[in-house]
Write a protein that holds these residues in place. Structure first.
Motif, PDB file in Angstrom:
ATOM      1  N   ILE A  22       0.855  -1.201   0.000  1.00 51.58           N
ATOM      2  CA  ILE A  22       0.000   0.000   0.000  1.00 51.58           C
ATOM      3  C   ILE A  22       0.885   1.243   0.000  1.00 51.58           C
ATOM      4  N   LYS A  23       1.897   1.255   0.861  1.00 52.09           N
ATOM      5  CA  LYS A  23       2.812   2.410   0.914  1.00 52.09           C
ATOM      6  C   LYS A  23       3.451   2.653  -0.450  1.00 52.09           C
ATOM      7  N   GLU A  24       3.973   1.593  -1.063  1.00 48.03           N
ATOM      8  CA  GLU A  24       4.625   1.736  -2.370  1.00 48.03           C
ATOM      9  C   GLU A  24       3.658   2.293  -3.415  1.00 48.03           C
ATOM     10  N   ILE A  25       2.458   1.735  -3.438  1.00 48.21           N
ATOM     11  CA  ILE A  25       1.460   2.150  -4.424  1.00 48.21           C
ATOM     12  C   ILE A  25       1.065   3.604  -4.204  1.00 48.21           C
ATOM     13  N   VAL A  26       0.772   3.948  -2.951  1.00 47.80           N
ATOM     14  CA  VAL A  26       0.360   5.323  -2.646  1.00 47.80           C
ATOM     15  C   VAL A  26       1.466   6.300  -3.014  1.00 47.80           C
ATOM     16  N   HIS A  27       2.696   5.978  -2.659  1.00 50.58           N
ATOM     17  CA  HIS A  27       3.793   6.896  -2.977  1.00 50.58           C
ATOM     18  C   HIS A  27       4.013   7.009  -4.485  1.00 50.58           C
ATOM     19  N   GLU A  28       3.826   5.930  -5.208  1.00 48.64           N
ATOM     20  CA  GLU A  28       3.955   5.985  -6.666  1.00 48.64           C
ATOM     21  C   GLU A  28       2.839   6.843  -7.273  1.00 48.64           C
ATOM     22  N   ILE A  29       1.617   6.665  -6.780  1.00 51.20           N
ATOM     23  CA  ILE A  29       0.481   7.475  -7.259  1.00 51.20           C
ATOM     24  C   ILE A  29       0.736   8.953  -6.969  1.00 51.20           C
ATOM     25  N   GLU A  30       1.212   9.234  -5.755  1.00 49.78           N
ATOM     26  CA  GLU A  30       1.490  10.631  -5.390  1.00 49.78           C
ATOM     27  C   GLU A  30       2.590  11.215  -6.282  1.00 49.78           C
ATOM     28  N   PHE A  31       3.605  10.418  -6.577  1.00 56.90           N
ATOM     29  CA  PHE A  31       4.673  10.877  -7.474  1.00 56.90           C
ATOM     30  C   PHE A  31       4.107  11.178  -8.862  1.00 56.90           C
ATOM     31  N   LEU A  32       3.306  10.254  -9.388  1.00 58.40           N
ATOM     32  CA  LEU A  32       2.725  10.436 -10.723  1.00 58.40           C
ATOM     33  C   LEU A  32       1.789  11.643 -10.777  1.00 58.40           C
ATOM     34  N   ASN A  33       1.061  11.883  -9.677  1.00 61.08           N
ATOM     35  CA  ASN A  33       0.117  13.005  -9.624  1.00 61.08           C
ATOM     36  C   ASN A  33       0.774  14.297  -9.135  1.00 61.08           C
ATOM     37  N   GLU A  34       2.092  14.226  -8.856  1.00 55.46           N
ATOM     38  CA  GLU A  34       2.849  15.361  -8.327  1.00 55.46           C
ATOM     39  C   GLU A  34       2.221  15.888  -7.041  1.00 55.46           C
ATOM     40  N   ALA A  97       0.492   3.233 -11.825  1.00 54.20           N
ATOM     41  CA  ALA A  97       1.328   2.873 -10.670  1.00 54.20           C
ATOM     42  C   ALA A  97       1.481   1.363 -10.576  1.00 54.20           C
ATOM     43  N   LEU A  98       0.395   0.634 -10.809  1.00 56.35           N
ATOM     44  CA  LEU A  98       0.453  -0.830 -10.735  1.00 56.35           C
ATOM     45  C   LEU A  98       1.341  -1.402 -11.835  1.00 56.35           C
ATOM     46  N   ASP A  99       1.280  -0.799 -13.016  1.00 52.30           N
ATOM     47  CA  ASP A  99       2.154  -1.234 -14.113  1.00 52.30           C
ATOM     48  C   ASP A  99       3.622  -0.978 -13.776  1.00 52.30           C
ATOM     49  N   ILE A 100       3.918   0.184 -13.237  1.00 48.89           N
ATOM     50  CA  ILE A 100       5.295   0.529 -12.886  1.00 48.89           C
ATOM     51  C   ILE A 100       5.830  -0.423 -11.818  1.00 48.89           C
ATOM     52  N   LEU A 101       4.992  -0.704 -10.806  1.00 47.84           N
ATOM     53  CA  LEU A 101       5.418  -1.571  -9.703  1.00 47.84           C
ATOM     54  C   LEU A 101       5.287  -3.056 -10.037  1.00 47.84           C
ATOM     55  N   LYS A 102       4.703  -3.342 -11.187  1.00 43.36           N
ATOM     56  CA  LYS A 102       4.509  -4.725 -11.648  1.00 43.36           C
ATOM     57  C   LYS A 102       3.719  -5.569 -10.634  1.00 43.36           C
ATOM     58  N   LEU A 103       2.629  -4.978 -10.160  1.00 40.43           N
ATOM     59  CA  LEU A 103       1.750  -5.685  -9.218  1.00 40.43           C
ATOM     60  C   LEU A 103       0.521  -6.175  -9.960  1.00 40.43           C
ATOM     61  N   HIS A 104       0.099  -7.379  -9.614  1.00 41.90           N
ATOM     62  CA  HIS A 104      -1.053  -7.994 -10.266  1.00 41.90           C
ATOM     63  C   HIS A 104      -2.067  -8.437  -9.218  1.00 41.90           C
ATOM     64  N   LYS A 105      -3.274  -8.632  -9.679  1.00 40.56           N
ATOM     65  CA  LYS A 105      -4.364  -9.021  -8.789  1.00 40.56           C
ATOM     66  C   LYS A 105      -4.102 -10.399  -8.179  1.00 40.56           C
ATOM     67  N   ARG A 106      -4.379 -10.491  -6.879  1.00 43.39           N
ATOM     68  CA  ARG A 106      -4.323 -11.773  -6.168  1.00 43.39           C
ATOM     69  C   ARG A 106      -5.754 -12.246  -5.976  1.00 43.39           C
ATOM     70  N   GLU A 107      -5.980 -13.492  -6.290  1.00 43.07           N
ATOM     71  CA  GLU A 107      -7.320 -14.063  -6.132  1.00 43.07           C
ATOM     72  C   GLU A 107      -7.463 -14.638  -4.722  1.00 43.07           C
ATOM     73  N   LEU A 108      -8.624 -14.443  -4.143  1.00 46.51           N
ATOM     74  CA  LEU A 108      -8.902 -14.947  -2.799  1.00 46.51           C
ATOM     75  C   LEU A 108      -9.545 -16.322  -2.881  1.00 46.51           C
TER      76      LEU A 108
END
Length: 187
Positions: A22-34, A97-108
């Motif tokens: 979550i931290k990584e994603i939020v910080h990446e989004i904030e970076f992208l959105n300046e 952000a998800l593409d940059i961090l290479k994160l994919h959906k996890r199925e429950l």
């Protein structure tokens, strides 16, 4: 700054996410959105607030399909998932952000998820049942028990609508608590 609803949107998009992710994603989004970078303590507060509202629930790797403890740095790590009362909003530039961090959906794993939350709910039912048995029939105590029962009943219905028909076996137990509470009130 990111909102609780946007954190839930991140969880909804990815299925299950650790706090570090979550931290990584939020910080990446904030970076992208300046945007200004959110500090870790604020993110923790947002997540805890969302958990208290059942917008976020906590699971382990065991409730995630194709996840093994060997593949994890820390098998004790918690994963956040979108909860029964979640109203997700997707942050701007989330997919980038998800593409940059290479994160994919996890199925429950639905069955394991049902087992975890049914067990939690059953423990809460048992605890409240014991409180009702052991409590005096005074006004303040009855008010407190009434609020706890109302919260438990709402949680049961939230879980039942979240994963339909998964908690039907607990409905009778929840309703019996209401009858026990009424008996205590009338004593």
């Amino acid at each position: 700054m990111i909102s609780e609803e946007e954190i839930v949107g991140i969880l909804d998009a990815l299925g299950a996410v650790t706090f570090e992710e979550i931290k990584e994603i939020v910080h990446e989004i904030e970076f992208l959105n300046e945007d200004e970078k959110t500090i870790e303590e604020e993110l923790e507060k947002l997540c805890n607030k969302a958990k208290s509202k059942h917008w976020i629930e906590v699971v382990s790797y065991e409730e995630i399909e194709d996840m093994s403890p060997e593949a994890m740095e820390n098998p004790e790590e918690e994963f956040f998932i979108s909860g029964p009362d979640a109203f997700p909003e997707y942050p701007k530039k989330l997919s980038e952000a998800l593409d940059i961090l290479k994160l994919h959906k996890r199925e429950l794993d639905r069955e394991k998820l049902i087992h975890r939350f049914a067990r939690r709910l059953k423990m809460q039912i048992t605890r409240l049942s014991n409180k009702i048995k052991e409590s005096p029939a005074d006004g303040e105590t009855l008010e407190k028990l009434d609020r706890q029962y109302s919260d438990l009943l709402n949680l049961y219905y939230d879980y039942d609508s979240w994963i339909p028909e998964a908690f039907a076996e607990l409905e009778e137990d929840v309703l019996k608590l209401g009858s026990k509470l009424e008996s205590l009130k009338n004593a």
